[in-house]
Scaffold this active site. Structure first.
Site, mmCIF file in Angstrom:
data_model
loop_
_atom_site.group_PDB
_atom_site.id
_atom_site.type_symbol
_atom_site.label_atom_id
_atom_site.label_comp_id
_atom_site.label_asym_id
_atom_site.label_seq_id
_atom_site.Cartn_x
_atom_site.Cartn_y
_atom_site.Cartn_z
ATOM 1 N N GLY A 63 -9.421 7.734 3.103
ATOM 2 C CA GLY A 63 -9.071 9.141 3.018
ATOM 3 C C GLY A 63 -10.142 10.023 2.425
ATOM 4 O O GLY A 63 -10.253 11.202 2.769
ATOM 5 N N THR A 85 1.811 7.000 0.606
ATOM 6 C CA THR A 85 0.814 5.992 0.232
ATOM 7 C C THR A 85 0.693 5.901 -1.280
ATOM 8 O O THR A 85 1.075 6.835 -1.999
ATOM 9 C CB THR A 85 -0.570 6.358 0.819
ATOM 10 O OG1 THR A 85 -1.500 5.304 0.580
ATOM 11 C CG2 THR A 85 -1.125 7.638 0.214
ATOM 12 N N THR A 109 -1.610 2.910 4.541
ATOM 13 C CA THR A 109 -0.654 4.028 4.420
ATOM 14 C C THR A 109 0.317 4.112 5.587
ATOM 15 O O THR A 109 -0.077 3.854 6.721
ATOM 16 C CB THR A 109 -1.476 5.336 4.423
ATOM 17 O OG1 THR A 109 -2.280 5.344 3.280
ATOM 18 C CG2 THR A 109 -0.603 6.564 4.484
ATOM 19 N N THR A 121 -4.790 7.095 8.972
ATOM 20 C CA THR A 121 -4.797 6.090 7.912
ATOM 21 C C THR A 121 -6.221 5.585 7.749
ATOM 22 O O THR A 121 -6.989 5.600 8.705
ATOM 23 C CB THR A 121 -3.837 4.925 8.244
ATOM 24 O OG1 THR A 121 -3.925 3.937 7.215
ATOM 25 C CG2 THR A 121 -4.168 4.272 9.573
ATOM 26 N N GLY A 122 -6.557 5.154 6.554
ATOM 27 C CA GLY A 122 -7.901 4.641 6.319
ATOM 28 C C GLY A 122 -8.531 5.264 5.094
ATOM 29 O O GLY A 122 -7.828 5.668 4.164
ATOM 30 N N SER A 173 0.808 -1.221 0.000
ATOM 31 C CA SER A 173 0.000 0.000 0.000
ATOM 32 C C SER A 173 0.841 1.270 0.000
ATOM 33 O O SER A 173 0.307 2.372 -0.014
ATOM 34 C CB SER A 173 -0.918 -0.002 1.211
ATOM 35 O OG SER A 173 -0.144 -0.095 2.378
ATOM 36 N N ARG A 190 -7.583 10.919 -8.465
ATOM 37 C CA ARG A 190 -8.024 10.931 -7.066
ATOM 38 C C ARG A 190 -6.843 11.147 -6.127
ATOM 39 O O ARG A 190 -5.791 10.526 -6.244
ATOM 40 C CB ARG A 190 -8.708 9.606 -6.749
ATOM 41 C CG ARG A 190 -9.219 9.460 -5.315
ATOM 42 C CD ARG A 190 -8.226 8.769 -4.406
ATOM 43 N NE ARG A 190 -8.797 8.499 -3.079
ATOM 44 C CZ ARG A 190 -8.080 8.135 -2.024
ATOM 45 N NH1 ARG A 190 -6.777 8.005 -2.123
ATOM 46 N NH2 ARG A 190 -8.665 7.897 -0.874
ATOM 47 N N VAL A 191 -7.028 12.051 -5.185
ATOM 48 C CA VAL A 191 -6.025 12.304 -4.156
ATOM 49 C C VAL A 191 -6.681 12.051 -2.807
ATOM 50 O O VAL A 191 -7.797 12.512 -2.568
ATOM 51 C CB VAL A 191 -5.525 13.761 -4.242
ATOM 52 C CG1 VAL A 191 -4.677 14.112 -3.036
ATOM 53 C CG2 VAL A 191 -4.744 13.975 -5.534
ATOM 54 N N GLY A 192 -6.012 11.323 -1.955
ATOM 55 C CA GLY A 192 -6.585 11.021 -0.642
ATOM 56 C C GLY A 192 -6.189 12.031 0.411
ATOM 57 O O GLY A 192 -5.762 13.158 0.114
ATOM 58 N N ASP A 193 -6.308 11.618 1.656
ATOM 59 C CA ASP A 193 -6.010 12.498 2.784
ATOM 60 C C ASP A 193 -4.516 12.647 3.042
ATOM 61 O O ASP A 193 -4.065 13.661 3.592
ATOM 62 C CB ASP A 193 -6.672 11.957 4.064
ATOM 63 C CG ASP A 193 -6.236 10.533 4.387
ATOM 64 O OD1 ASP A 193 -5.909 9.769 3.449
ATOM 65 O OD2 ASP A 193 -6.213 10.181 5.581
HETATM 66 C C1 SD4 Z 1 -5.885 7.209 1.218
HETATM 67 N N1 SD4 Z 1 -5.589 7.226 3.595
HETATM 68 O O1 SD4 Z 1 -5.313 7.439 0.174
HETATM 69 C C2 SD4 Z 1 -5.106 6.643 2.378
HETATM 70 C C3 SD4 Z 1 -5.194 5.173 2.360
HETATM 71 C C4 SD4 Z 1 -4.973 4.525 3.682
HETATM 72 O O2 SD4 Z 1 -5.213 2.737 5.072
HETATM 73 O O3 SD4 Z 1 -4.490 5.066 4.618
HETATM 74 N N2 SD4 Z 1 -5.370 3.332 3.875
HETATM 75 O O4 SD4 Z 1 -7.094 7.379 1.363
#
Ligand code: SD4
Length: 341
Positions: free
Chosen positions: A255, A219, A201, A252-253, A69, A229-232
């Site tokens: 995002g 990540t 992440t 993490t998670g 990941s 797409r851009v995450g958190d």
């Molecule tokens: C995201 N937060 O790109 C990241 C992915 C992640 O556990 O942390 N997954 O959304």
């Protein structure tokens, strides 16, 4: 003051000192990415700065791909390409460097640091971020691996399931795109994707004995994400936050949901107001839960005295969150866990 009173005063001062100071230096990171923790810790031990520690720790994950990941060859998007998000924060100066949707460069955290150190900007994205990286001397290479090709081709064979589209035609729960907007919503609820929980992440916080604090993330985002797409993770206050006068946090998670609540910023501000790290982490998660009870996510928090904590949202298949800690109490990284609530 008689001798007894003096002794009492000294011993009570010792208690205050001990309670006031957690164990410093401290490295803490999301998930059981032990080699990343060890790399950050040894950087601090050999005289590196907290920024160096976060950079090397996250870079270790990028090289090793951690569990797939982080770094190249993971989470292919809808076109099969792996793109990277990363961020680094200097908690002393509040300088931040980040990259999002970075293509063809493996060492995203170092590109983020280059954004911080060689530009006046905070965040560079996409193709332009890659050009910047190449100008800074990073090598452009294909981030595709046999594994990412296989994930992508399986997904294509399975009618592009799961995906992140909604209210479009053809029905995204049955067919591949291209999709066009559809007026009448059939399903409003966002589908929950099974693979999210295998997606981890790295978020890291490093704190040295002088109270210098840094945090960072790296990540490859979400598998089968819509290109662009851009995450958190590269968003300040969302994926991570650090302020040497208050503390640091990293999330993490999912995002897409988490970034709407700036959980890392919230946790740091709560610690500034006196909350202990576990309580701060818990409140940040609770805030998201109120709107998205089923979101997948966790957060780590550390305050300026080296105390730390974590919290996660309890959902089916995710009841405990693991993270790593290195501090002066142990020479090897310690695996920690917290029960989700
Ligand atoms: C995201 N937060 O790109 C990241 C992915 C992640 O556990 O942390 N997954 O959304």
């Amino acid at each position: 003051m008689d001798k007894m009173a003096l002794l009492l005063l000294i011993s009570s001062l010792t208690v205050v000192f001990t309670l006031g100071h957690g164990s410093l230096p401290l490295v803490i990171n999301t998930w059981p990415f032990k080699n990343a923790t060890a790399a950050a810790w040894s950087t601090l031990q050999s005289g590196g700065s907290v920024l160096d520690a976060v950079e090397r720790g996250c870079a270790r994950c990028e090289m090793e791909q951690c569990d797939g990941s982080v770094g190249y060859g993971g989470s292919p998007d809808e076109t099969g390409e792996t793109t990277l998000d990363a961020m680094i924060i200097n908690g002393d100066t509040m300088e931040v460097g980040a990259v999002a949707d970075l293509r063809r460069i493996k060492n995203a955290i170092s590109v983020a640091r280059a954004v911080m150190e060689h530009t006046e900007h905070t965040l560079l994205v996409g193709e332009s971020a890659s050009v910047f990286a190449e100008n800074m001397g990073f090598i452009a290479e294909d981030l595709t691996t046999n594994n990412s090709i296989q994930i992508f081709s399986q997904w294509l064979k399975g009618n592009c399931q799961p995906n992140y589209h909604k209210k479009v035609f053809p029905d995204p729960s049955k067919s591949c795109g291209p999709y066009k907007p559809r007026a009448a919503p059939r399903r409003n609820k966002r589908a929950h994707h099974g693979m999210m929980r295998s997606h981890d992440t790295i978020g890291m916080i490093a704190l040295d004995e002088e109270g210098h604090l840094a945090a960072g993330t790296s990540t490859n985002g979400m598998t089968h994400k819509v290109p662009g797409r851009v995450g958190d993770s590269p968003i300040i206050g969302a994926g991570a936050y650090a302020d040497s006068s208050a503390g640091g946090a990293a999330a993490t998670g999912d995002g897409d949901v988490m970034m709407r609540f700036l959980p890392s910023y919230l946790a740091v501000e709560l610690m500034r107001a006196g909350a202990d790290p576990s309580a701060a982490c818990k409140t940040a998660i609770s805030r998201i839960k109120r709107h998205y009870s089923e979101f997948f996510g966790a957060i780590i928090c550390a305050n300026t005295t080296g105390h730390y904590g974590a919290a996660c949202n309890k959902i089916t298949g995710f009841s405990q969150f693991h993270y790593m800690v290195s501090n002066s109490e142990s020479d090897t990284p310690l695996l920690k866990s917290v029960d989700c609530f």
